[in-house]
Design a protein around this motif. Structure first.
Motif, PDB file in Angstrom:
ATOM      1  N   ARG B   9       0.862  -1.257  -0.008  1.00 37.69           N
ATOM      2  CA  ARG B   9       0.165   0.061  -0.078  1.00 37.69           C
ATOM      3  C   ARG B   9       0.950   1.264   0.072  1.00 37.69           C
ATOM      4  O   ARG B   9       0.555   2.271  -0.436  1.00 37.69           O
ATOM      5  N   HIS B  10       2.036   1.199   0.739  1.00 36.39           N
ATOM      6  CA  HIS B  10       3.003   2.264   0.769  1.00 36.39           C
ATOM      7  C   HIS B  10       4.272   1.892   0.563  1.00 36.39           C
ATOM      8  O   HIS B  10       4.833   0.683   0.947  1.00 36.39           O
ATOM      9  N   GLU B  11       5.222   2.678   0.021  1.00 37.16           N
ATOM     10  CA  GLU B  11       6.462   2.150  -0.100  1.00 37.16           C
ATOM     11  C   GLU B  11       7.336   3.561  -0.313  1.00 37.16           C
ATOM     12  O   GLU B  11       7.070   4.158  -1.021  1.00 37.16           O
ATOM     13  N   VAL B  12       8.241   3.343   0.828  1.00 35.16           N
ATOM     14  CA  VAL B  12       9.231   4.483   0.572  1.00 35.16           C
ATOM     15  C   VAL B  12      10.665   3.828   0.418  1.00 35.16           C
ATOM     16  O   VAL B  12      10.977   2.812   0.923  1.00 35.16           O
ATOM     17  N   THR B  13      11.400   4.431  -0.504  1.00 34.04           N
ATOM     18  CA  THR B  13      12.546   3.884  -1.239  1.00 34.04           C
ATOM     19  C   THR B  13      13.514   5.036  -1.421  1.00 34.04           C
ATOM     20  O   THR B  13      13.120   6.318  -1.742  1.00 34.04           O
ATOM     21  N   GLU B  14      14.876   4.932  -1.512  1.00 34.16           N
ATOM     22  CA  GLU B  14      15.913   5.643  -1.635  1.00 34.16           C
ATOM     23  C   GLU B  14      16.129   5.760  -3.049  1.00 34.16           C
ATOM     24  O   GLU B  14      15.924   4.602  -3.883  1.00 34.16           O
ATOM     25  N   MET B  15      16.430   6.869  -3.729  1.00 33.97           N
ATOM     26  CA  MET B  15      16.773   7.060  -5.088  1.00 33.97           C
ATOM     27  C   MET B  15      17.921   6.274  -5.509  1.00 33.97           C
ATOM     28  O   MET B  15      18.866   5.932  -4.655  1.00 33.97           O
ATOM     29  N   SER B  96     -13.120  -7.092 -17.702  1.00 33.29           N
ATOM     30  CA  SER B  96     -13.447  -8.365 -18.553  1.00 33.29           C
ATOM     31  C   SER B  96     -14.049  -7.742 -19.905  1.00 33.29           C
ATOM     32  O   SER B  96     -14.494  -6.399 -19.954  1.00 33.29           O
ATOM     33  N   THR B  97     -13.947  -8.433 -20.935  1.00 32.62           N
ATOM     34  CA  THR B  97     -14.256  -8.127 -22.103  1.00 32.62           C
ATOM     35  C   THR B  97     -16.013  -7.786 -22.381  1.00 32.62           C
ATOM     36  O   THR B  97     -16.278  -6.661 -23.146  1.00 32.62           O
ATOM     37  N   GLY B  98     -16.576  -8.430 -21.520  1.00 35.17           N
ATOM     38  CA  GLY B  98     -17.926  -8.461 -21.609  1.00 35.17           C
ATOM     39  C   GLY B  98     -18.518  -6.955 -21.048  1.00 35.17           C
ATOM     40  O   GLY B  98     -19.665  -6.437 -21.088  1.00 35.17           O
ATOM     41  N   GLU B  99     -17.645  -6.277 -20.131  1.00 33.63           N
ATOM     42  CA  GLU B  99     -18.151  -5.004 -19.498  1.00 33.63           C
ATOM     43  C   GLU B  99     -17.993  -3.922 -20.496  1.00 33.63           C
ATOM     44  O   GLU B  99     -17.061  -3.928 -21.441  1.00 33.63           O
ATOM     45  N   HIS B 100     -18.901  -3.007 -20.393  1.00 37.69           N
ATOM     46  CA  HIS B 100     -18.765  -1.841 -21.322  1.00 37.69           C
ATOM     47  C   HIS B 100     -17.680  -1.072 -20.934  1.00 37.69           C
ATOM     48  O   HIS B 100     -17.961   0.251 -20.699  1.00 37.69           O
ATOM     49  N   TYR B 101     -16.424  -1.412 -20.986  1.00 36.61           N
ATOM     50  CA  TYR B 101     -15.363  -0.705 -20.733  1.00 36.61           C
ATOM     51  C   TYR B 101     -15.050   0.028 -19.456  1.00 36.61           C
ATOM     52  O   TYR B 101     -14.386   0.872 -18.969  1.00 36.61           O
ATOM     53  N   GLY B 102     -16.001  -0.403 -18.396  1.00 37.63           N
ATOM     54  CA  GLY B 102     -15.845   0.126 -17.083  1.00 37.63           C
ATOM     55  C   GLY B 102     -14.717  -0.800 -16.463  1.00 37.63           C
ATOM     56  O   GLY B 102     -14.484  -1.842 -16.491  1.00 37.63           O
ATOM     57  N   TYR B 103     -13.880  -0.074 -15.579  1.00 41.16           N
ATOM     58  CA  TYR B 103     -12.807  -0.699 -14.901  1.00 41.16           C
ATOM     59  C   TYR B 103     -13.156  -0.717 -13.287  1.00 41.16           C
ATOM     60  O   TYR B 103     -13.764  -0.023 -12.741  1.00 41.16           O
ATOM     61  N   THR B 104     -12.449  -1.687 -12.712  1.00 38.54           N
ATOM     62  CA  THR B 104     -12.354  -1.917 -11.398  1.00 38.54           C
ATOM     63  C   THR B 104     -10.917  -1.720 -10.756  1.00 38.54           C
ATOM     64  O   THR B 104      -9.905  -2.324 -11.259  1.00 38.54           O
ATOM     65  N   PHE B 105     -10.725  -0.568  -9.942  1.00 35.62           N
ATOM     66  CA  PHE B 105      -9.537   0.055  -9.727  1.00 35.62           C
ATOM     67  C   PHE B 105      -9.030  -0.823  -8.290  1.00 35.62           C
ATOM     68  O   PHE B 105      -9.925  -1.012  -7.423  1.00 35.62           O
ATOM     69  N   GLY B 106      -7.893  -0.955  -8.125  1.00 36.88           N
ATOM     70  CA  GLY B 106      -7.326  -1.438  -6.727  1.00 36.88           C
ATOM     71  C   GLY B 106      -6.994  -0.180  -5.895  1.00 36.88           C
ATOM     72  O   GLY B 106      -7.463   0.900  -6.527  1.00 36.88           O
ATOM     73  N   SER B 107      -6.776  -0.203  -4.761  1.00 37.24           N
ATOM     74  CA  SER B 107      -6.547   0.896  -3.740  1.00 37.24           C
ATOM     75  C   SER B 107      -5.341   1.553  -3.910  1.00 37.24           C
ATOM     76  O   SER B 107      -5.178   2.751  -3.353  1.00 37.24           O
ATOM     77  N   GLY B 108      -4.513   1.090  -4.684  1.00 39.59           N
ATOM     78  CA  GLY B 108      -3.223   1.806  -5.256  1.00 39.59           C
ATOM     79  C   GLY B 108      -1.964   1.850  -4.148  1.00 39.59           C
ATOM     80  O   GLY B 108      -2.223   1.122  -2.998  1.00 39.59           O
ATOM     81  N   THR B 109      -0.771   1.733  -4.864  1.00 39.95           N
ATOM     82  CA  THR B 109       0.442   2.009  -3.986  1.00 39.95           C
ATOM     83  C   THR B 109       0.908   3.208  -4.086  1.00 39.95           C
ATOM     84  O   THR B 109       0.986   3.864  -4.980  1.00 39.95           O
ATOM     85  N   ARG B 110       1.284   4.083  -2.818  1.00 37.90           N
ATOM     86  CA  ARG B 110       1.691   5.215  -2.578  1.00 37.90           C
ATOM     87  C   ARG B 110       3.202   5.056  -2.759  1.00 37.90           C
ATOM     88  O   ARG B 110       3.951   4.433  -1.689  1.00 37.90           O
ATOM     89  N   LEU B 111       3.916   5.445  -3.636  1.00 37.84           N
ATOM     90  CA  LEU B 111       5.496   5.398  -3.719  1.00 37.84           C
ATOM     91  C   LEU B 111       6.003   6.812  -3.477  1.00 37.84           C
ATOM     92  O   LEU B 111       5.651   7.496  -4.017  1.00 37.84           O
ATOM     93  N   THR B 112       6.926   6.629  -2.562  1.00 34.45           N
ATOM     94  CA  THR B 112       7.887   7.856  -2.274  1.00 34.45           C
ATOM     95  C   THR B 112       9.339   7.734  -2.276  1.00 34.45           C
ATOM     96  O   THR B 112       9.535   6.648  -1.773  1.00 34.45           O
ATOM     97  N   VAL B 113       9.863   8.209  -3.252  1.00 31.05           N
ATOM     98  CA  VAL B 113      11.309   7.872  -3.531  1.00 31.05           C
ATOM     99  C   VAL B 113      12.178   9.292  -2.871  1.00 31.05           C
ATOM    100  O   VAL B 113      11.782  10.386  -3.304  1.00 31.05           O
TER     101      VAL B 113
END
Lengths: 115, 114
Positions: B9-15, B96-113
């Motif tokens: 969900r969260h990632e902090v990393t060095e350059m 899925s192909t059968g859907e009218h182009y609507g997406y289901t999103f994940g909750s995301g990954t917050r990346l901090t470099v």
């Protein structure tokens, strides 16, 4: 190119009042249009879509949107706003390039519903 | 269905470090999309797959970014080496192909470099 524009960065309304979040589109051919909502620290959630048919589309949580071809608009509406509707709202259009599988999103409108 | 699952969900990393973001799409969905969200650029599509095959990677910013989908239930987005300007929220979405182009999103990954 397919695109959508959300002219307002922020919309403020009082709870119980009607709300409108604006979206205009630019497409070649028939548009496939969508509204998504994003709550803090969450992914985007689908609200509703217009593919064809009735110009008034009803979606989740009491939201609806009106497709207006002459004004190239797809505004999101709700008759009575709730504080819990406060979130970031995105309009999106199907991008016909590359097989039409991509969605292009607007810049988002922050909705704030106040007591 | 648990929806689209992203980790971490969260990632902090060095350059300069390598970063790997992971995504599990909804079972049965044959399209998978990687998006990046920043204040400056909004939501940008980086790449999408159909049946595990990359179809359009025109949004991948540069060679430091790579994405794979070894099977229908797993995808990775890798940044090597990472830079501070890569800091963003990265979303995975599926449909899925059968859907009218609507997406289901994940909750995301917050990346901090840093």
């Amino acid at each position: 190119a397919q695109s959508v524009a959300q002219p307002e960065d922020q919309v403020k309304v009082a709870e119980g009042n009607p709300l409108t979040v604006k979206c205009t589109y630019s497409v070649s051919g028939n548009p496939y249009l969508f509204w998504y909502v994003q709550y803090p620290n969450r992914g985007l959630q689908f609200l509703l879509k217009y593919i064809t048919g009735d110009n008034l589309v009803k979606g989740s949580y009491g939201f609806e949107a009106e497709f207006n071809k002459s004004q190239t608009s797809f505004h999101l509406k709700k008759p009575s706003a709730l504080v819990s509707d406060s979130a970031l709202y995105f309009c999106a259009v199907r991008d016909l390039r590359g097989g039409g599988n991509k969605l292009t999103f607007g810049t988002g409108t922050q909705l704030k519903v106040e007591l | 269905d648990a929806g689209v699952i992203q980790s971490p969900r969260h990632e902090v990393t060095e350059m300069g470090q390598e970063v790997t973001l992971r995504c599990k799409p909804i079972s049965g969905h044959d399209y998978l999309f990687w998006y990046r969200q920043t204040m400056m650029r909004g939501l940008e599509l980086l790449i999408y797959f159909n049946n595990n095959v990359p179809i359009d990677d025109s949004g991948m910013p540069e060679d430091r970014f790579s994405a794979k989908m070894p099977n229908a239930s797993f995808s990775t987005l890798k940044i090597q080496p990472s830079e501070p300007r890569d800091s963003a929220v990265y979303f995975c979405a599926s449909r899925s192909t059968g859907e009218h182009y609507g997406y289901t999103f994940g909750s995301g990954t917050r990346l901090t470099v840093v």
